[in-house]
Write a protein that holds these residues in place. Structure first.
Motif, PDB file in Angstrom:
ATOM      1  N   LEU A  78       0.851  -1.188   0.000  1.00  0.00           N
ATOM      2  CA  LEU A  78       0.000   0.000   0.000  1.00  0.00           C
ATOM      3  C   LEU A  78       0.889   1.241   0.000  1.00  0.00           C
ATOM      4  CD1 LEU A  78      -1.860  -2.301   1.135  1.00  0.00           C
ATOM      5  CD2 LEU A  78      -2.959  -0.550   2.532  1.00  0.00           C
ATOM      6  N   THR A  79       0.356   2.329  -0.482  1.00  0.00           N
ATOM      7  CA  THR A  79       1.062   3.599  -0.360  1.00  0.00           C
ATOM      8  C   THR A  79       0.182   4.631   0.313  1.00  0.00           C
ATOM      9  OG1 THR A  79       2.252   5.379  -1.500  1.00  0.00           O
ATOM     10  CG2 THR A  79       0.342   4.458  -2.635  1.00  0.00           C
ATOM     11  N   GLY A  80       0.817   5.449   1.130  1.00  0.00           N
ATOM     12  CA  GLY A  80       0.122   6.586   1.685  1.00  0.00           C
ATOM     13  C   GLY A  80      -0.193   7.607   0.611  1.00  0.00           C
ATOM     14  N   VAL A  81      -1.302   8.301   0.785  1.00  0.00           N
ATOM     15  CA  VAL A  81      -1.672   9.434  -0.067  1.00  0.00           C
ATOM     16  C   VAL A  81      -1.817  10.626   0.868  1.00  0.00           C
ATOM     17  CG1 VAL A  81      -3.357  10.387  -1.673  1.00  0.00           C
ATOM     18  CG2 VAL A  81      -2.861   7.929  -1.705  1.00  0.00           C
ATOM     19  N   ALA A  82      -0.857  11.544   0.783  1.00  0.00           N
ATOM     20  CA  ALA A  82      -0.832  12.699   1.701  1.00  0.00           C
ATOM     21  C   ALA A  82      -0.484  13.936   0.885  1.00  0.00           C
ATOM     22  CB  ALA A  82       0.193  12.476   2.807  1.00  0.00           C
ATOM     23  N   GLU A  83      -1.501  14.578   0.346  1.00  0.00           N
ATOM     24  CA  GLU A  83      -1.266  15.725  -0.537  1.00  0.00           C
ATOM     25  C   GLU A  83      -2.056  16.934  -0.038  1.00  0.00           C
ATOM     26  OE1 GLU A  83       1.006  15.411  -2.669  1.00  0.00           O
ATOM     27  OE2 GLU A  83       1.188  13.233  -2.901  1.00  0.00           O
ATOM     28  N   TYR A  84      -1.760  18.080  -0.626  1.00  0.00           N
ATOM     29  CA  TYR A  84      -2.343  19.336  -0.149  1.00  0.00           C
ATOM     30  C   TYR A  84      -3.681  19.671  -0.797  1.00  0.00           C
ATOM     31  CZ  TYR A  84       2.298  19.873   1.788  1.00  0.00           C
ATOM     32  OH  TYR A  84       3.465  19.660   2.486  1.00  0.00           O
ATOM     33  N   THR A  86      -7.122  18.126  -3.324  1.00  0.00           N
ATOM     34  CA  THR A  86      -7.831  16.949  -3.821  1.00  0.00           C
ATOM     35  C   THR A  86      -7.304  16.542  -5.190  1.00  0.00           C
ATOM     36  OG1 THR A  86      -9.797  17.641  -2.591  1.00  0.00           O
ATOM     37  CG2 THR A  86     -10.112  16.016  -4.339  1.00  0.00           C
ATOM     38  N   ALA A  87      -7.068  17.532  -6.062  1.00  0.00           N
ATOM     39  CA  ALA A  87      -6.578  17.227  -7.407  1.00  0.00           C
ATOM     40  C   ALA A  87      -5.232  16.526  -7.368  1.00  0.00           C
ATOM     41  CB  ALA A  87      -6.487  18.511  -8.232  1.00  0.00           C
ATOM     42  N   LEU A  88      -4.330  16.983  -6.512  1.00  0.00           N
ATOM     43  CA  LEU A  88      -3.014  16.368  -6.432  1.00  0.00           C
ATOM     44  C   LEU A  88      -3.100  14.969  -5.824  1.00  0.00           C
ATOM     45  CD1 LEU A  88      -0.062  16.772  -7.065  1.00  0.00           C
ATOM     46  CD2 LEU A  88       0.232  17.875  -4.841  1.00  0.00           C
ATOM     47  N   ALA A  89      -3.991  14.781  -4.855  1.00  0.00           N
ATOM     48  CA  ALA A  89      -4.186  13.450  -4.278  1.00  0.00           C
ATOM     49  C   ALA A  89      -4.685  12.474  -5.345  1.00  0.00           C
ATOM     50  CB  ALA A  89      -5.172  13.524  -3.115  1.00  0.00           C
ATOM     51  N   CYS A  90      -5.596  12.926  -6.185  1.00  0.00           N
ATOM     52  CA  CYS A  90      -6.095  12.076  -7.269  1.00  0.00           C
ATOM     53  C   CYS A  90      -4.986  11.758  -8.268  1.00  0.00           C
ATOM     54  CB  CYS A  90      -7.264  12.752  -7.977  1.00  0.00           C
ATOM     55  SG  CYS A  90      -8.763  12.885  -6.975  1.00  0.00           S
ATOM     56  N   ARG A  91      -4.198  12.771  -8.593  1.00  0.00           N
ATOM     57  CA  ARG A  91      -3.093  12.562  -9.534  1.00  0.00           C
ATOM     58  C   ARG A  91      -2.090  11.555  -8.991  1.00  0.00           C
ATOM     59  NH1 ARG A  91       1.697  16.637 -10.249  1.00  0.00           N
ATOM     60  NH2 ARG A  91       2.991  15.499 -11.721  1.00  0.00           N
ATOM     61  N   PHE A  92      -1.770  11.676  -7.699  1.00  0.00           N
ATOM     62  CA  PHE A  92      -0.825  10.725  -7.117  1.00  0.00           C
ATOM     63  C   PHE A  92      -1.434   9.326  -7.044  1.00  0.00           C
ATOM     64  CE2 PHE A  92       0.903   8.413  -3.464  1.00  0.00           C
ATOM     65  CZ  PHE A  92       2.201   8.266  -3.929  1.00  0.00           C
ATOM     66  N   ALA A  93      -2.699   9.218  -6.686  1.00  0.00           N
ATOM     67  CA  ALA A  93      -3.352   7.914  -6.627  1.00  0.00           C
ATOM     68  C   ALA A  93      -3.305   7.224  -7.982  1.00  0.00           C
ATOM     69  CB  ALA A  93      -4.799   8.076  -6.159  1.00  0.00           C
ATOM     70  N   ALA A 129     -10.734   8.208  -8.375  1.00  0.00           N
ATOM     71  CA  ALA A 129      -9.574   8.403  -9.246  1.00  0.00           C
ATOM     72  C   ALA A 129      -8.945   7.099  -9.706  1.00  0.00           C
ATOM     73  CB  ALA A 129      -8.522   9.256  -8.538  1.00  0.00           C
ATOM     74  N   THR A 130      -9.154   6.002  -8.962  1.00  0.00           N
ATOM     75  CA  THR A 130      -8.532   4.727  -9.318  1.00  0.00           C
ATOM     76  C   THR A 130      -9.502   3.582  -9.032  1.00  0.00           C
ATOM     77  OG1 THR A 130      -7.591   4.069  -7.175  1.00  0.00           O
ATOM     78  CG2 THR A 130      -6.332   5.686  -8.486  1.00  0.00           C
ATOM     79  N   ASP A 131      -9.047   2.376  -9.366  1.00  0.00           N
ATOM     80  CA  ASP A 131      -9.800   1.163  -9.043  1.00  0.00           C
ATOM     81  C   ASP A 131      -9.312   0.512  -7.753  1.00  0.00           C
ATOM     82  OD1 ASP A 131     -11.170   1.395 -11.503  1.00  0.00           O
ATOM     83  OD2 ASP A 131      -9.497   0.422 -12.539  1.00  0.00           O
ATOM     84  N   LEU A 132      -8.402   1.148  -7.055  1.00  0.00           N
ATOM     85  CA  LEU A 132      -7.729   0.520  -5.927  1.00  0.00           C
ATOM     86  C   LEU A 132      -8.564   0.551  -4.647  1.00  0.00           C
ATOM     87  CD1 LEU A 132      -4.149   2.005  -6.428  1.00  0.00           C
ATOM     88  CD2 LEU A 132      -4.865  -0.360  -6.854  1.00  0.00           C
ATOM     89  N   PRO A 133      -8.434  -0.491  -3.832  1.00  0.00           N
ATOM     90  CA  PRO A 133      -9.052  -0.468  -2.502  1.00  0.00           C
ATOM     91  C   PRO A 133      -8.330   0.535  -1.607  1.00  0.00           C
ATOM     92  CG  PRO A 133      -7.690  -2.426  -2.742  1.00  0.00           C
ATOM     93  CD  PRO A 133      -7.727  -1.767  -4.090  1.00  0.00           C
TER      94      PRO A 133
END
Length: 300
Positions: A78-84, A86-93, A129-133
Motif C-alpha cells: 500500500l502507499t500513503g496518499v498525503a497531498e495538499y 484533492t486534485a493532487l491526491a487524485c493525480r498521485f493515486a 480516481a482509481t480502481d484501488l481499494p
C-alpha cells in the motif's frame, strides 16, 4: 466492498536517505527484506513514518515501482496518499496505481482542516480516481481532521473503502465503528502503544511503527495476540511499551530511525525540517532502545 486479504502486521516502512538527504531506494529495499523475513503480512510505503510530505512526487513513484517489483506480490503493498489538494491526491493515486501498488492508505488533505462535508467529499473524490481499494487513515492528533464513526457509516456505500487505520488514540472508536457499521470495514490499529487494547476491541491489523526496529519481538506480540495467549502478550507488551511510546511522540520518525540504526537495519537520516536527535533527547532515546535490546524477549 472490494475483497482484500488485508489482515495482520503492515509496517509503516521508513524511507531511507543518504547523508546528503538523497533518496536511497536500495537501503529501503534491504530493510523491506528484513520485514519480509520476519513474516509481515503487508507493507505501507510513504505514510507518516515514510516521510511522505518530504519526498518529491517523482521520487515517490520511483520508490513505489522499485518496491512493487521487488516484493513481487508476496504481500500487499500500500502507499500513503498525503497531498495538499484533492486534485493532487487524485493525480498521485493514479500514478501509484500505474506503479503497481495493491492499495492506498489515504490521509485527509494536508494543512487545511476540512469540516465533515469537505472531508467526506475529499475521500469520495480520491476513491473515484482509481480502481484501488482504500484504507482510510484517521489521525486527528497529527492532522487535525477527525473522521468519526458516524462519518464512516455515511461513507460505507463506497465499495473501495475497505479498511480503517484508527489512530485517534481513543480505543473506544473500534467499538463505536463496529456498533454503527458492523463488519463493513477491516479495522487496523495505527497506534503502537494501543495495539493490545485495539485487538481486544476488534482490530485485525496493525500498521506498525517500532516493528521496523524490532521485527522479531513485534511478531511475537502479534502472534501471541492472535493465538489468544494474553498472558504472554501482556508480558511482551510491557517489555515493548517504552519503545511503543515513541510512536505517539512528535518525533516518531527520528526515534524509529534511530532505533533501526541501533539494530543495524538502516540509517537515521531524515529530511529537514526533521533533524536527527541531539543532546539529552538523544541520550534518553538511546537508553530506552539499548535497554530494550538488552532485555529483549527474543534474545538468545
Amino acid at each position: 466492498m472490494i475483497e482484500v486479504n488485508w489482515r495482520g502486521v503492515f509496517p509503516a516502512v521508513p524511507t531511507q536517505f543518504r547523508e546528503d538527504f538523497s533518496l536511497d531506494i536500495d537501503a529501503t529495499i534491504r530493510h523491506i527484506d528484513v520485514l519480509l523475513k520476519a513474516g509481515v503480512h503487508g507493507l505501507v510505503m510513504l505514510g507518516t513514518v515514510g516521510e511522505n510530505c518530504s519526498v518529491e512526487f517523482h521520487e515517490k513513484i520511483e520508490l513505489l515501482k522499485a518496491v512493487v517489483s521487488h516484493v513481487n506480490k508476496r504481500v500487499p503493498v500500500l502507499t500513503g496518499v498525503a497531498e495538499y489538494t484533492t486534485a493532487l491526491a487524485c493525480r498521485f493515486a493514479e500514478a501509484a496505481q500505474d506503479a503497481g501498488v495493491d492499495g492506498l492508505m489515504v490521509m485527509p488533505a494536508m494543512v487545511y482542516k476540512s469540516d465533515k462535508r469537505e472531508t467526506i467529499a475529499y475521500f469520495r473524490t480520491v476513491a473515484k480516481a482509481t480502481d484501488l481499494p482504500i484504507m482510510i487513515y484517521n489521525n486527528p492528533p497529527a492532522y487535525g481532521v477527525d473522521i468519526t464513526p458516524e462519518m464512516f457509516a455515511e461513507m460505507a456505500d463506497e465499495p473501495k473503502f475497505v479498511a480503517i487505520k484508527e489512530s485517534s488514540g481513543d480505543v473506544r472508536r473500534f467499538t463505536d465503528i463496529a456498533n454503527l457499521c458492523g463488519d463493513r470495514y477491516i479495522l487496523f490499529c495505527g497506534v503502537d502503544d494501543l495495539i493490545l487494547e485495539s485487538v481486544a476491541a476488534g482490530a485485525v491489523g496493525w500498521v506498525a511503527g517500532l516493528f521496523n526496529a524490532f521485527p522479531e519481538e513485534g511478531m511475537l506480540l502479534w502472534n501471541s495476540l492472535m493465538q489468544g495467549d494474553f498472558e504472554k502478550a501482556r508480558k511482551v507488551y510491557r517489555w515493548f511499551m517504552p519503545l511503543l511510546h515513541f510512536d505517539s511522540h512528535p518525533k516518531l520518525v527520528q526515534l524509529i530511525k534511530l532505533a533501526m540504526a541501533e539494530k543495524g537495519y538502516g540509517r537515521e537520516f531524515t529530511r529537514p525540517p526533521r533533524l536527527s536527535l541531539e543532546g539529552e533527547e538523544r541520550e534518553w532515546a538511546l537508553r530506552v532502545i539499548r535497554q530494550a535490546i538488552e532485555t529483549s524477549p527474543c534474545k538468545p
